[in-house]
Design an enzyme around this catalytic site. Structure first.
Site, PDB file in Angstrom:
ATOM      1  N   ASP A  12      27.174   8.995 -17.840  1.00 28.71           N
ATOM      2  CA  ASP A  12      26.896  10.415 -18.073  1.00 28.71           C
ATOM      3  C   ASP A  12      26.960  11.102 -16.713  1.00 28.71           C
ATOM      4  O   ASP A  12      25.992  11.068 -15.950  1.00 28.71           O
ATOM      5  CB  ASP A  12      25.501  10.587 -18.704  1.00 28.71           C
ATOM      6  CG  ASP A  12      25.158  12.056 -18.932  1.00 28.71           C
ATOM      7  OD1 ASP A  12      26.068  12.850 -19.206  1.00 28.71           O
ATOM      8  OD2 ASP A  12      23.955  12.403 -18.823  1.00 28.71           O
ATOM      9  N   GLU A  72      31.121  10.367 -20.712  1.00 29.91           N
ATOM     10  CA  GLU A  72      30.857  11.555 -21.521  1.00 29.91           C
ATOM     11  C   GLU A  72      31.685  12.725 -20.998  1.00 29.91           C
ATOM     12  O   GLU A  72      31.808  12.942 -19.800  1.00 29.91           O
ATOM     13  CB  GLU A  72      29.359  11.904 -21.511  1.00 29.91           C
ATOM     14  CG  GLU A  72      29.021  12.963 -22.556  1.00 29.91           C
ATOM     15  CD  GLU A  72      27.588  12.881 -23.074  1.00 29.91           C
ATOM     16  OE1 GLU A  72      27.174  11.795 -23.501  1.00 29.91           O
ATOM     17  OE2 GLU A  72      26.899  13.911 -23.034  1.00 29.91           O
ATOM     18  N   ASP A 144      19.047  10.683 -18.556  1.00 30.66           N
ATOM     19  CA  ASP A 144      20.419  10.452 -18.071  1.00 30.66           C
ATOM     20  C   ASP A 144      20.904   9.049 -18.430  1.00 30.66           C
ATOM     21  O   ASP A 144      22.038   8.863 -18.851  1.00 30.66           O
ATOM     22  CB  ASP A 144      20.491  10.665 -16.558  1.00 30.66           C
ATOM     23  CG  ASP A 144      20.150  12.092 -16.174  1.00 30.66           C
ATOM     24  OD1 ASP A 144      20.952  12.989 -16.474  1.00 30.66           O
ATOM     25  OD2 ASP A 144      19.071  12.306 -15.596  1.00 30.66           O
TER      26      ASP A 144
END
Lengths: 179, 179
Positions: A12, A72, A144
């Site tokens: 991410d 992502e 996260d």
């Protein structure tokens, strides 16, 4: 590590904090390997921050030897300068992955949420909770790290939502968990 | 190559085309080394395009062995998606530079134009023309390569505009070229 077992590194990306999470697919069962985050000093120069992220992800790859990666897709921010910084962080993350020879898949936040919660409008806390349940974790990872693990889970599911994947300690049917 | 001679790699980052240009500083004289551009296939996936840029810049570094790098700061685009893509290309470029251990300086287009043309509102063609004159080139480099060379020149000038730097075949005084 058995090279036949898919070991997925989910990322991410963010300039301030980049989350990472690793899972393995044992047949149809997902197993947690590791997760955490790489932070860059916001007082450092941009090249130094890029270096921190690039080297941090390279170190994660060297330590845990994943054979697949999922990143992502990031949102366009209302602030164009933030969008530019986020883009640079994501470029550094993908660079570290492709440099290591990993195949890189991309998933939107919508796909990721669908994969772990079953619908695309889930709140961050729901994602965290479901990651804990799907991977049978003893505690909640940071937001996260949870997003990175969720991205890895989405990849394990082929970006197709919950489907019929089994997970450690749980089975999933019709988007619901059954113990 | 003599490690005492600053050899500067300038980069003008872009996802479709990333320009590069190398110059050496021999005392107060700038000497052209090489320039060109790295293109990525806009039909390829983003990770594949990032890989092309990262590996292309790594190859330029391996071939020409610069000891300093200067990267142009990119503009926020009116299209946020373009800004995000440009950011990712720039992140990949900086990753390749820091991975090679190069110190990376950043210059705005304004600083770059001031360094080669003497003012910040110069058109692209003026930048190209002045790069040709400052480096005493036999022909005009492409716009992307010229911008990369201009960024390297800006770094050689310490980001301070034309100043009193001498260039190959020319001397500069008060922002004007004198033969």
């Amino acid at each position: 590590m058995n090279a036949d077992i898919p070991r997925i590194l989910g990322i991410d990306p963010g300039l301030r904090v980049t989350g990472f999470g690793l899972i393995e697919m044992h047949g149809r069962q997902l197993v947690y390997v590791a997760s955490g985050c790489i932070k860059s000093n916001d007082k450092a120069s941009l090249p130094d921050r890029i270096k921190t992220l690039f080297e941090g992800i390279s170190e994660v790859i060297a330590t845990y030897r994943p054979n697949q990666a999922a990143v992502e897709k990031v949102f366009v921010n209302v602030n164009p300068q933030s969008t530019l910084l986020l883009g640079q962080a994501r470029g550094a993350a993908i660079s570290a992955l492709v440099r290591a020879g990993l195949p890189v898949a991309e998933y939107t936040a919508l796909q990721t949420k669908q994969a772990v919660v079953g619908h695309g409008k889930a709140a961050k806390e729901q994602v965290q909770d479901m990651v804990v349940r799907l991977l049978n974790l003893p505690g909640a990872p940071t937001a996260d790290a949870a997003d990175a693990l969720a991205c890895a889970i989405a990849h394990a599911h082929g970006g197709q939502g919950l489907g019929t994947m089994a997970t450690a300690g749980y089975r999933v049917r019709g988007g619901r968990l059954i113990e």
